[in-house]
Design a protein around this motif. Structure first.
Motif, PDB file in Angstrom:
ATOM      1  N   ARG A  50       1.458   3.772 -12.978  1.00  0.00           N
ATOM      2  CA  ARG A  50       1.435   1.945 -13.090  1.00  0.00           C
ATOM      3  C   ARG A  50       3.134   1.803 -12.573  1.00  0.00           C
ATOM      4  O   ARG A  50       2.929   0.436 -12.070  1.00  0.00           O
ATOM      5  CB  ARG A  50       0.814   1.601 -14.096  1.00  0.00           C
ATOM      6  N   ALA A  51       3.905   2.086 -13.580  1.00  0.00           N
ATOM      7  CA  ALA A  51       5.007   1.373 -13.678  1.00  0.00           C
ATOM      8  C   ALA A  51       5.843   1.645 -12.089  1.00  0.00           C
ATOM      9  O   ALA A  51       6.281   0.701 -11.590  1.00  0.00           O
ATOM     10  CB  ALA A  51       5.571   2.875 -14.620  1.00  0.00           C
ATOM     11  N   ASN A  52       5.474   2.651 -11.661  1.00  0.00           N
ATOM     12  CA  ASN A  52       6.031   2.944  -9.838  1.00  0.00           C
ATOM     13  C   ASN A  52       5.047   2.043  -9.135  1.00  0.00           C
ATOM     14  O   ASN A  52       5.839   1.491  -8.487  1.00  0.00           O
ATOM     15  CB  ASN A  52       6.050   4.416  -9.749  1.00  0.00           C
ATOM     16  N   THR A  53       4.200   2.032  -9.073  1.00  0.00           N
ATOM     17  CA  THR A  53       3.632   1.632  -8.297  1.00  0.00           C
ATOM     18  C   THR A  53       4.114  -0.396  -8.113  1.00  0.00           C
ATOM     19  O   THR A  53       4.625  -0.670  -7.303  1.00  0.00           O
ATOM     20  CB  THR A  53       1.792   1.397  -8.524  1.00  0.00           C
ATOM     21  N   TYR A  54       4.304  -1.207  -9.341  1.00  0.00           N
ATOM     22  CA  TYR A  54       4.459  -2.086  -9.767  1.00  0.00           C
ATOM     23  C   TYR A  54       5.903  -2.094  -8.800  1.00  0.00           C
ATOM     24  O   TYR A  54       6.249  -3.143  -7.761  1.00  0.00           O
ATOM     25  CB  TYR A  54       4.894  -2.756 -11.188  1.00  0.00           C
ATOM     26  N   ALA A  55       6.657  -1.030  -9.761  1.00  0.00           N
ATOM     27  CA  ALA A  55       8.537  -1.373  -8.408  1.00  0.00           C
ATOM     28  C   ALA A  55       8.423  -1.186  -7.452  1.00  0.00           C
ATOM     29  O   ALA A  55       9.066  -1.777  -6.858  1.00  0.00           O
ATOM     30  CB  ALA A  55       8.756   0.005  -9.055  1.00  0.00           C
ATOM     31  N   ASN A  56       7.597  -0.368  -7.086  1.00  0.00           N
ATOM     32  CA  ASN A  56       7.427  -0.364  -5.707  1.00  0.00           C
ATOM     33  C   ASN A  56       6.708  -1.362  -5.127  1.00  0.00           C
ATOM     34  O   ASN A  56       7.344  -1.296  -3.398  1.00  0.00           O
ATOM     35  CB  ASN A  56       6.634   1.203  -5.114  1.00  0.00           C
ATOM     36  N   THR A  62       1.144   7.344  -6.704  1.00  0.00           N
ATOM     37  CA  THR A  62       0.433   8.014  -6.846  1.00  0.00           C
ATOM     38  C   THR A  62       1.086   9.620  -6.586  1.00  0.00           C
ATOM     39  O   THR A  62       0.938  10.299  -7.396  1.00  0.00           O
ATOM     40  CB  THR A  62      -0.477   7.742  -6.797  1.00  0.00           C
ATOM     41  N   ALA A  63       1.879   9.383  -5.665  1.00  0.00           N
ATOM     42  CA  ALA A  63       1.623  10.470  -5.093  1.00  0.00           C
ATOM     43  C   ALA A  63       2.840  11.209  -5.768  1.00  0.00           C
ATOM     44  O   ALA A  63       3.048  12.036  -5.942  1.00  0.00           O
ATOM     45  CB  ALA A  63       1.898  10.937  -3.700  1.00  0.00           C
ATOM     46  N   SER A  64       4.076  10.608  -5.779  1.00  0.00           N
ATOM     47  CA  SER A  64       4.703  11.402  -6.394  1.00  0.00           C
ATOM     48  C   SER A  64       4.605  11.565  -7.977  1.00  0.00           C
ATOM     49  O   SER A  64       5.133  12.978  -8.772  1.00  0.00           O
ATOM     50  CB  SER A  64       6.421  10.604  -6.295  1.00  0.00           C
ATOM     51  N   THR A  65       3.956  10.438  -8.647  1.00  0.00           N
ATOM     52  CA  THR A  65       3.956  11.022 -10.204  1.00  0.00           C
ATOM     53  C   THR A  65       2.722  11.860 -10.510  1.00  0.00           C
ATOM     54  O   THR A  65       2.512  13.020 -11.326  1.00  0.00           O
ATOM     55  CB  THR A  65       3.729   9.805 -11.129  1.00  0.00           C
ATOM     56  N   GLY A  66       2.029  11.754  -9.174  1.00  0.00           N
ATOM     57  CA  GLY A  66       0.496  12.731  -9.784  1.00  0.00           C
ATOM     58  C   GLY A  66       1.471  14.504  -9.288  1.00  0.00           C
ATOM     59  O   GLY A  66       1.064  15.114  -9.905  1.00  0.00           O
ATOM     60  N   LEU A  92       1.067  -1.026   0.178  1.00  0.00           N
ATOM     61  CA  LEU A  92      -0.206   0.153   0.409  1.00  0.00           C
ATOM     62  C   LEU A  92       0.807   1.138  -0.493  1.00  0.00           C
ATOM     63  O   LEU A  92       0.838   2.148  -0.639  1.00  0.00           O
ATOM     64  CB  LEU A  92      -1.153   0.042   0.586  1.00  0.00           C
ATOM     65  N   ALA A  93       1.998   0.835   1.000  1.00  0.00           N
ATOM     66  CA  ALA A  93       2.753   2.474   0.845  1.00  0.00           C
ATOM     67  C   ALA A  93       3.644   2.661  -0.389  1.00  0.00           C
ATOM     68  O   ALA A  93       3.126   3.918  -0.759  1.00  0.00           O
ATOM     69  CB  ALA A  93       4.177   2.038   1.831  1.00  0.00           C
ATOM     70  N   GLY A  94       4.208   1.393  -0.839  1.00  0.00           N
ATOM     71  CA  GLY A  94       5.045   1.715  -2.301  1.00  0.00           C
ATOM     72  C   GLY A  94       2.791   2.142  -3.749  1.00  0.00           C
ATOM     73  O   GLY A  94       3.632   3.569  -4.089  1.00  0.00           O
ATOM     74  N   LYS A  95       2.561   1.955  -3.724  1.00  0.00           N
ATOM     75  CA  LYS A  95       1.532   2.358  -4.303  1.00  0.00           C
ATOM     76  C   LYS A  95       0.918   3.945  -3.615  1.00  0.00           C
ATOM     77  O   LYS A  95       1.072   4.572  -4.772  1.00  0.00           O
ATOM     78  CB  LYS A  95       0.113   1.372  -3.640  1.00  0.00           C
ATOM     79  N   PHE A  96       0.686   4.228  -2.784  1.00  0.00           N
ATOM     80  CA  PHE A  96       0.420   5.651  -2.430  1.00  0.00           C
ATOM     81  C   PHE A  96       1.917   6.705  -3.159  1.00  0.00           C
ATOM     82  O   PHE A  96       1.397   7.554  -3.013  1.00  0.00           O
ATOM     83  CB  PHE A  96       0.273   5.772  -0.739  1.00  0.00           C
TER      84      PHE A  96
END
Lengths: 582, 651
Positions: free
Chosen positions: B277-283, A80-84, A73-77
């Motif tokens: 999406r790229a970074n989500t998978y990477a993270n 999203t936060a950084s690319t956002g 979840l941390a990775g997902k957020f």
């Protein structure tokens, strides 16, 4: 700077907060796991207790699952936060650039703005990702490990606490020297982009003059500059990792030596020494992560500064505090106007222009190449601002009028005009989005564009290809005039925009303009005398000054410049008449 | 598979074959959407080419440094076992041996740190060096691409390859390679220790790790897919920005800023979605790997305990605990490597885009006839090593191993030439022009009639369909393109200046021109006057788009640039369209002087400027409908007559 950047987080605030929160939870789980491992060994394996082994194993499994969920979840957020943030920054910069004056754009150069919107923002995105994820993880680990090691043996732990300021100092020095280098690198990147851009746009010239080698040489010297400066900066940053390692090794040696003494003296147990080492490793690992973050931040700082530079640039053209929302009429006054593209009173393009144009007048403008005809009219819709003096439209200083209102009322057909991909109707509606088909046809009629549109397979719905490639130059000019007419402006400016139209059609268009927008002030820049001959008054420009103003007849009497142009063109006309007789 | 660009040739090309300024980006950029082994091999080739020695050194230093790191993790354990435990049993502990070991280890550690320093610094020069190599090579390759490439690719997308894509490549080289290598060394070391401890558990661990690698491969695959999309979207955004900034004036005049921002947002949103999406998978990869290694730990602990309790193995408690620690050390570097995989994938996506550009078909050039300066001595043509008034074609006869020279006269002929930019959309039909040396040939006709296309064919920017074009009797396909083009001075409506001083821009025509020659050329073009009024005269720096110069002034500079080149032939395509008639009549005198003794192809709307041409070709819809001198054509009372007398509209 950080404040300015953080303004762009906006809708991603939630993610920006959730990311560190879940990172914290993940770290908590990660701290619990080694404790559980120790239990599993002590209470399960050591005692040969299979039940305890299973229980601790299952608890660990549950904790690991939680850790996984939190981490994911941390990775997902975080993503999203950084690319956002990056997305918002790009949007903000783009929006900002749209408010820029041409001087602003020239000051930055297109190449530089492109670098800022891509490379620089990518750097900031990476740094932000590190910041809300790893930057939380590392200090948490650090603090936890510090506490644990201090509880084990405070006296011994103090020794490696000394290591932290040493490292901080080293890092600080590295960053201090590397930062200006990184700034320099990005500046060179701007140049690199510019050279590539110019080569792409001017490839015909490069190829025709066979300047391949020259251009390659130019490019190589810039890419060489990148190499030199970037290498210097990165070599400095490369000191980071060995410095850290050296400190870590030194700590180990000290602890081995002192630890042995303490153990022998009885103030420390072997088990404690082993755990101490584990925690030291943890501390150093988190320090390493921190130093990695610092590296990224150093690069990102240079990038961030460049982004903020754009965001903080106040457009040279801004709306007044309480702009006027109407344009009363189409009168134009130039009052002691001086204008310089460089905003430098010593490099004036327009000098001492005083001109009063009544609403509804038709004004012809003629003058030599570089006599500042285009510069003069570009001040009216505020594409540029006068350097000194004032331009009034409808009796009001253009700087006091809302820019959108002003430009809606001042329609301009540019010398270098462009049609956009889409149907003819789409293109015409740039002038007035709400125009009906009947209105479009009427405008086309005035611009003498109706006939060729009717001949096209889909009429108004014919697709215009990019750049208007499938219409001829004359057709394009007429479509651009129709587009400008549709805006029903109070002032219409035609900057050399009937050059590809024959004289008859030209005259017809001028008559049409009088009919459809009778009260509109019309300014016509032309090289052809016939285009402006019957204007109410003609302005003769020479070297940035208004040389004379008057009717054609008056000017033939008193203006040498006008008479010369008139005579040359009449001679040519004479040639045509003769030709007809021959 | 590389995705084929979908563009319709000529759609973004006007009759002139020139791109138009336009704030709407062109078709999707190319770049491909998968990474393959070929890309990796090709990258490695760059290392092998210039950095073999340095790279070997780096690998050695990394290995040493990793071994020292491995030793350091064993160090404390050894200190406890070999020194502290025995000392506890001694009544008078002797610290001597320990001190000795500490000093020795200090030296070893120092060596490790030095190696670390060395490989990091060398790696900088390798990664920066490769970045420079790739950029330079890409730029050189770009110079060789046919005009069509430039007409059909968004400039910003190409620029993105020079910056964003090469950058990701450098980052991968400088971070991922050293990290992965040191991780690999640790894996090998740990694996050996594990094997020694317990074979059965090792097999189990390997199975679990294989599972980890499988899962991480899946995740990486997903992130790779989106990283590639991200790089492509970045190119699109780059393209949009570049184009819209170049067309900013039109946007402003029509208050179209908001619409432009909305368009931009659409592309920006796409980039965001791909990057997110790229970074989500990477993270996600790191927590997944971490916790799978925890899982592995638990499985090994339970299985090990069961084995021990069953008493069927030689596994001791101490052995199991040691093995569990090894498990941790085993899975950690694998996690590290998979973490690095992301940057590798992103870099490979960039590399793929770079190589796609490099692999574009360059302009073919089969010509072997070259252009040389010549002198005539005793009626014979001899090659000169300096600039002379005479030019000659140098022809090699391979069969006889002889070299012939033919004087450049400037006779350019087109024989029944057909041409189409796009299949089945013919632009030119059966064009025949028999130009005699030093003739001034005018092409007249409405836009779209094919005038500029003819000049594009003479300069061999495009290959013709049918027919033949000859230059002094030599088929132009036999002439080296660079030499063919060198023989023409080109002045186009779209001027294209370069960032630099005014003098530099004129000197572009002849890099060896002296200041005096530049001034003379400027005077000829009637540009001298306005240049002297510029703040720094000839040394005034102008930016590439020539902002601050009027269009007419830019054209005057382009004429001066052509004059200083002093070419044997010239092509003037609407060269004076933005110059006022008065200045034009002044320039005309200079132009007339310039045209003496040269073959000139001239295209102009203003028929007055071509009246004195030796031959006028009136073109309509890709055909020559009338030809002759001005007087002949006027007498004919045909299309030219109508155009000239204003009865027919010239567009």
């Amino acid at each position: 700077m950080i404040k300015k950047l953080s303004e762009s987080i906006r809708e991603y605030k939630r993610e920006s907060l959730l990311s560190p929160l879940f990172v914290t939870l993940e770290v908590v789980m990660e701290i619990i796991i080694p404790i559980l491992m120790a239990r599993l060994i002590d209470r399960g394996l050591n005692r040969g207790d299979m039940r305890a082994t299973w229980i601790y194993g299952l608890i660990m499994l549950a904790v690991a699952c939680l850790s996984l969920v939190f981490g994911a979840l941390a990775g997902k957020f975080c993503a999203t936060a950084s690319t956002g943030l990056a997305k918002n920054l790009r949007h903000d910069i783009y929006e900002k650039i749209q408010t820029f004056s041409f001087k602003n754009i020239d000051d930055f150069s297109t190449g530089s703005l492109v670098t800022r919107m891509t490379t620089d923002i990518t750097n900031v995105q990476m740094a932000y990702m590190l910041l809300i994820r790893i930057a939380f993880r590392a200090p948490l680990m650090l603090i936890f490990a510090l506490i644990m090691s201090l509880t084990i043996n405070a006296k011994l732990s103090v020794y490696f606490l000394i290591a932290i300021p040493i490292m901080a100092l080293g890092l600080g020095l590295i960053i201090k020297f590397a930062h200006p280098l990184f700034r320099k690198v990005f500046k060179i990147y701007d140049k690199l982009n510019t050279v590539v851009q110019e080569n792409l746009r001017g490839i015909r010239v490069v190829k025709s003059y066979v300047r391949k080698d020259h251009e390659i040489g130019k490019f190589r010297s810039i890419s060489g500059d990148v190499y030199d400066t970037f290498s210097k900066a990165e070599k400095l940053m490369a000191l980071n990792s060995p410095l850290l390692q050296a400190v870590m090794y030194a700590c180990m040696l000290i602890i081995a030596w002192l630890g042995a003494k303490f153990i022998v003296a009885g103030s420390l147990t072997t088990g404690e020494l082993t755990s101490l080492i584990t925690y030291i490793m943890m501390i150093l690992m988190s320090l390493m992560m921190l130093s990695m973050i610092f590296t990224m931040l150093t690069i990102a700082q240079a990038s961030a500064e460049r982004i903020v530079e754009v965001l903080n640039t106040e457009s040279a053209l801004t709306n007044a505090a309480d702009p006027i929302q109407t344009v009363k009429d189409g009168s134009i006054v130039f009052d002691n106007v001086n204008f310089s593209y460089a905003d430098d009173p010593d490099k004036l393009s327009l000098l001492d222009v005083n001109l009063t144009i009544k609403s509804g007048e038709t004004i012809g403008i003629i003058g030599g190449t570089g006599s500042a005809k285009s510069s003069l009219v570009q001040l009216i819709p505020r594409l540029y601002d006068a350097t000194t003096g004032t331009v009034y439209v409808g009796g009001i200083d253009v700087k006091q009028i809302d820019m959108t209102v002003l430009r809606d009322q001042v329609s301009m057909v540019l010398q270098k005009n462009v049609l956009f991909a889409g149907t003819i109707a789409d293109n015409l509606r740039w002038g007035n989005p709400k125009a009906t088909d009947a209105e479009l046809w009427r405008a086309c009629e005035v611009a003498c564009a109706d006939e060729f549109i009717k001949e096209m397979p889909d009429g108004l719905n014919t697709m215009i290809e990019q750049g208007g490639a499938n219409v001829s130059g004359g057709q394009k000019q007429r479509l651009c005039i129709a587009r400008a007419v549709l805006a029903k402006p109070k002032i219409l400016i035609l900057d050399d925009s009937t050059s590809a139209v024959d004289t008859k059609t030209d005259a017809k268009i001028r008559q049409g303009l009088k009919d459809i927008i009778p009260g509109t002030t019309t300014l016509i820049i032309a090289q052809r005398i016939s285009s402006i001959e019957d204007a109410d008054r003609i302005v003769v420009m020479d070297g940035g000054r208004v040389a004379d103003v008057g009717t054609s007849a008056e000017l033939i009497e008193r203006s040498d410049i006008y008479r010369e142009v008139y005579d040359t063109q009449m001679q040519m006309k004479g040639g045509q008449v003769n030709g007809e007789e021959a | 598979m590389a995705k084929k660009r979908k563009f319709k040739d000529g759609h973004y090309v006007d009759e002139a074959g020139q791109r138009k300024d336009h704030p709407i980006p062109k078709a999707k950029p190319s770049g491909g959407d998968a990474v393959d082994g070929a890309t990796i091999r090709r990258l490695m080739a760059y290392i092998g080419r210039n950095y073999r020695f340095r790279f070997t050194a780096v690998v050695i230093f990394i290995i040493i440094s990793s071994i020292v790191t491995a030793l350091s993790s064993l160090f404390i354990g050894n200190v406890v076992d070999d020194f502290i435990t025995p000392m506890l049993k001694q009544s008078h502990p002797n610290f001597g041996p320990l001190l000795h070991t500490v000093i020795v280890m200090g030296a070893v550690f120092a060596a490790g740190a030095v190696c670390n320093l060395l490989y990091n610094r060398i790696m900088v020069t390798i990664s920066q060096g490769i970045q420079k190599d790739i950029r330079d090579e890409m730029f050189a390759k770009m110079q060789d691409l046919p005009i069509k490439y430039f007409d059909t690719h968004a400039y910003g997308d190409v620029m993105s390859r020079f910056t964003n894509d090469t950058d990701t490549l450098r980052q991968m080289l400088s971070i991922a390679i050293p990290m992965s290598f040191s991780a690999l060394v640790s894996i090998v070391a740990v694996f050996v220790s594990m094997l020694v401890t317990s074979f059965v558990l090792t097999v189990l661990a390997v199975v679990c790790v294989a599972l980890m690698i499988f899962v991480s491969g899946k995740i990486t695959g997903m992130s790779a897919k989106f990283f590639i999309r991200q790089q492509n979207s970045l190119g699109v955004v780059d393209g949009y920005i570049e184009e819209s900034m170049s067309g900013e004036k039109v946007i402003k005049v029509f208050n179209h800023e908001d619409a432009s921002i909305a368009d931009f947002d659409e592309k920006n949103e796409q980039l965001f979605r791909d990057a997110e999406r790229a970074n989500t998978y990477a993270n996600i990869l790191m927590p997944v790997m971490n916790n799978m290694s925890n899982l592995l730990y638990i499985i090994i602990a339970i299985v090990g305990a069961l084995m021990m309790l069953s008493g069927r193995t030689a596994l001791t408690l101490g052995g199991l605990i040691a093995f569990l620690n090894l498990t941790k050390s085993f899975s950690m570097p694998i996690g590290q490597i998979s973490q690095q995989l992301n940057s590798v994938i992103m870099a490979l996506a960039g590399a793929k885009r770079i190589f796609t550009l490099m692999d574009e078909m360059p302009e073919e050039d089969d010509g072997d006839v070259t252009l040389v300066n010549a002198i005539i001595r005793d009626g014979k043509l001899l090659e000169a090593d300096h600039r002379t008034e005479t030019w000659a074609w140098r022809m090699e006869d391979r069969a006889k191993n002889e070299i012939h020279y033919r004087k450049l006269e400037g006779a350019i002929t087109l024989d029944h030439v057909d041409f189409e930019y796009e299949a089945n959309k013919p632009i030119l039909h059966d064009i025949t022009i028999h130009g005699k040396p030093k003739q001034k040939i005018a092409l007249v006709g409405s836009t779209g009639a094919g005038k500029t296309t003819i000049t594009n064919l003479i300069t061999h920017f495009y290959d013709i369909g049918h027919g033949q074009i000859r230059y002094d009797g030599i088929d132009i396909t036999r002439i080296k393109k660079a030499d063919l083009r060198r023989s023409f001075g080109l002045v186009l409506q779209e001027t294209n200046l370069f960032t630099g001083t005014v003098a530099d821009n004129i000197r572009y025509g002849n890099l060896n021109a002296s200041d005096a020659e530049i001034r003379a050329a400027a005077r000829l073009a009637n540009a001298d006057q306005f240049i002297n009024l510029l703040p720094n005269g000839y040394n005034t720096v102008i930016s590439g788009n020539g902002e601050g110069l009027s269009q007419g002034q830019a054209q005057l500079l382009a004429i001066a640039r052509c004059a200083v080149a002093d070419p044997p032939a010239m092509i003037l395509d609407e060269a004076t369209s933005s110059i006022d008639t008065r200045t034009e009549s002044l320039v005309q005198a200079g132009m007339d002087k310039l045209m003496i003794g040269r073959t000139v192809f001239i295209i102009a709307h203003r028929l007055s400027t071509i009246r004195n041409a030796d031959a006028i070709m009136v073109m309509d819809h890709g055909r020559i409908v009338e030809r002759g001198t001005h007087d002949e054509l006027i007498a004919k009372h045909g299309m030219y007559y109508q155009l000239y007398t204003g009865k027919l509209e010239l567009e």
